[in-house]
Design an enzyme around this catalytic site. Structure first.
Site, PDB file in Angstrom:
ATOM      1  N   LYS A 115      51.531  25.245  23.312  1.00 27.56           N
ATOM      2  CA  LYS A 115      51.173  25.523  21.907  1.00 27.56           C
ATOM      3  C   LYS A 115      52.271  26.341  21.225  1.00 27.56           C
ATOM      4  CE  LYS A 115      47.380  28.127  21.056  1.00 27.56           C
ATOM      5  NZ  LYS A 115      47.724  29.298  20.212  1.00 27.56           N
ATOM      6  N   ASP A 148      47.234  35.604  27.225  1.00 25.48           N
ATOM      7  CA  ASP A 148      46.172  34.655  26.856  1.00 25.48           C
ATOM      8  C   ASP A 148      45.303  34.260  28.052  1.00 25.48           C
ATOM      9  OD1 ASP A 148      46.918  34.641  24.195  1.00 25.48           O
ATOM     10  OD2 ASP A 148      48.285  32.949  24.443  1.00 25.48           O
ATOM     11  N   ARG A 195      39.724  29.868  24.056  1.00 20.65           N
ATOM     12  CA  ARG A 195      39.910  30.303  25.441  1.00 20.65           C
ATOM     13  C   ARG A 195      38.614  30.900  26.030  1.00 20.65           C
ATOM     14  NH1 ARG A 195      45.111  28.969  25.668  1.00 20.65           N
ATOM     15  NH2 ARG A 195      46.483  29.717  24.029  1.00 20.65           N
TER      16      ARG A 195
HETATM   17  C1  S3P Z   1      51.884  33.659  20.686  1.00 23.09           C
HETATM   18  C2  S3P Z   1      51.907  34.993  20.969  1.00 23.09           C
HETATM   19  C3  S3P Z   1      50.750  35.732  21.500  1.00 23.09           C
HETATM   20  C4  S3P Z   1      49.678  34.792  22.052  1.00 23.09           C
HETATM   21  C5  S3P Z   1      49.422  33.629  21.139  1.00 23.09           C
HETATM   22  C6  S3P Z   1      50.688  32.822  20.919  1.00 23.09           C
HETATM   23  C7  S3P Z   1      53.108  33.022  20.158  1.00 23.09           C
HETATM   24  O1  S3P Z   1      50.168  36.480  20.439  1.00 23.09           O
HETATM   25  O2  S3P Z   1      48.490  35.501  22.271  1.00 23.09           O
HETATM   26  O3  S3P Z   1      48.439  32.777  21.685  1.00 23.09           O
HETATM   27  O4  S3P Z   1      53.183  31.768  20.140  1.00 23.09           O
HETATM   28  O5  S3P Z   1      54.018  33.749  19.754  1.00 23.09           O
HETATM   29  P1  S3P Z   1      50.642  37.998  20.109  1.00 23.09           P
HETATM   30  O6  S3P Z   1      51.998  37.951  19.563  1.00 23.09           O
HETATM   31  O7  S3P Z   1      49.640  38.463  19.087  1.00 23.09           O
HETATM   32  O8  S3P Z   1      50.544  38.722  21.423  1.00 23.09           O
END
Ligand code: S3P
Length: 450
Positions: free
Chosen positions: A27, A330, A406
């Protein structure tokens, strides 16, 4: 984008999981592939793109700002970009659905373009804090008006009025967040001079890797304490790329844990990203006694990838070092499920960031796990879980998914190792990140209607 129809589903005790699956695209990498391709002049091609709602929200937003994005019949995506600095004024609000990554990264992009964008999202996203990106982007000169949220937070709907030229910034991250890091770097792309992000705790580095791949002048220096200094020269020219998106380790996590927990399981998960900034869960589960082998390690699209062979194992509870949290941020909901069946106690702490994800993942997992009979104690920054030692959980309850993909998938896996079925009130959110989750699960458990 936002699905209003609730889809309840029951998950019950599973036969052994057997067979091979391929996990959909990552993702985080999919969002970045679309955004960066949309900033190149010329045609980029992306294969393996995750076609979940979150990523499609990014595609729609980039189209609304001038990029041409099409899916070919062979499943590859073709993106004709507008060039760095070339984003156009969208005619309507950008609907971010459930996606925090789309919102925060695009706020960064817009901040250094002379356009004004309104960002809206679903109920979960509209409760999430945006001050963490509003602060640095305002320091760069953007004018951002947000909706006041709970506890003095700043939330969606919000409006970003970008500025040209923006002021380059040296910004020390106040929390471990790849989204905040990326928002500042993306604002720096169309800003003269050097934009610097100082990262005391390393987080996923997909932006850094892919920005370099597109031709950005980006350097990373790490000091003796492990603090990273990421410097980006603005006014970049992007060269179109062919990108192959590896499988998402955060999606693989549900099947890794399912195979470890369901007795007799033996599965192969092909094409999983094992970037060290994402692979914390694999290492932790191995420390807990999980039988996980990495096969055929290789590089795909500038990212390390492997096939994972996972076999049922008796897990032992551990004390989880908070320092590894960013590399599995995550994966805590599904780790909590694994811990609920491990032998002995698992202690987690330092997980304040989990309270501001798609849901408050500490509280929601504690409530749901308790409802299905796990022994769980909630602390201010984590959970303490006393596992069953491999015995199934009682189950027999309905749990709330809180619009959090999730959480839904974690309780689906918990249902496979419960005596009585676990009902989830609404599994629709799963399609934000893993549209074929149920089909893959059915294929591994040999159910006919897969
Ligand atoms: C992500 C960063 C994370 C993660 C999210 C995707 C990204 O979030 O939890 O699912 O693609 O940069 P945070 O930056 O808030 O930790």
């Amino acid at each position: 984008m936002t699905d209003q129809t609730a889809t309840p589903r029951r998950f019950s005790a599973s036969p052994p999981l057997k067979g091979e699956i391929t996990i959909p695209g990552d993702k985080s990498i999919s969002h970045r592939a679309l955004m960066f391709s949309a900033l190149a002049v010329g045609t980029s091609r992306v294969t393996g793109l995750l076609e979940g709602h979150d990523v499609l929200a990014t595609a729609d937003a980039m189209r609304a700002m001038g990029a041409q994005i099409e899916r070919s019949e062979d499943g590859a995506w073709r993106i004709d970009g507008v060039g760095v600095g070339g984003l156009l004024q969208p005619r309507a609000a950008l609907d971010m659905g459930n996606s925090g990554t789309s919102t925060r990264l695009l706020m960064g992009l817009v901040a250094s373009h002379p356009i004004t964008c309104t960002f809206v999202g679903d109920a979960s996203l509209s409760g999430r804090p945006m001050g963490r990106v509003i602060d640095p982007l305002s320091q760069m000169g953007a004018d951002i008006r947000a909706t006041p949220g709970a506890g003095g937070s700043q939330t969606l709907p919000l409006m970003v009025r970008g500025i040209l030229p923006a002021v380059p910034l040296s910004y020390r991250l106040p929390m471990a967040s790849a989204q905040v890091k990326s928002a500042v770097l993306l604002a720096g792309l169309n800003t003269p001079g050097i934009t610097e992000v100082i990262e005391p705790v390393p987080t996923r580095d997909h932006s850094e890797r892919m920005l370099r791949g597109f031709g950005a002048d980006l350097s990373v220096e790490t000091d003796s304490e492990g603090t990273r200094y990421i410097r980006l020269r603005g006014e970049a020219d992007f060269t179109p790329q062919n990108i192959v998106v590896p499988g998402d380790p955060s999606s693989a996590a549900f099947f890794i844990v399912a195979a470890l927990l369901v007795p007799g399981s033996d599965i192969l998960i092909a094409n999983v990203g094992i970037n060290p900034t994402r692979a914390g869960l694999i290492h932790l589960l191995r420390d807990m006694g999980g039988d996980i082998s990495l096969l055929n390690e290789r590089e795909v699209g500038g990212e390390p990838v492997a096939d994972l062979h996972v076999r049922h194992s008796m897990l032992t509870g551990v004390e989880v070092d908070p320092a590894i949290a960013p590399s599995m941020i995550d994966e805590f909901p599904i780790l909590f499920v694994a811990a609920a069946l491990a032998k002995g106690r698992t202690v987690t702490s330092g997980l304040d960031e989990l309270r501001v994800k798609e849901s408050d993942r500490i509280a929601v997992m504690a409530t749901g796990l308790q409802a299905i009979g796990a022994r769980v104690e909630e602390t201010p920054d984590g959970l303490i879980i006393d596992g069953t030692g491999g015995e199934p959980l009682p189950g027999g309850a309905s749990v709330a998914g809180h619009l959090d993909h999730r959480i839904c998938m974690s309780f689906a896996i918990a249902g496979l190792v419960s005596k009585e079925a676990v009902e989830i009130d609404d599994i629709a959110p799963i399609s934000t990140s893993f549209p074929n989750f149920e089909a893959l699960l059915q294929s591994l458990s040999g159910e006919a209607d897969a």
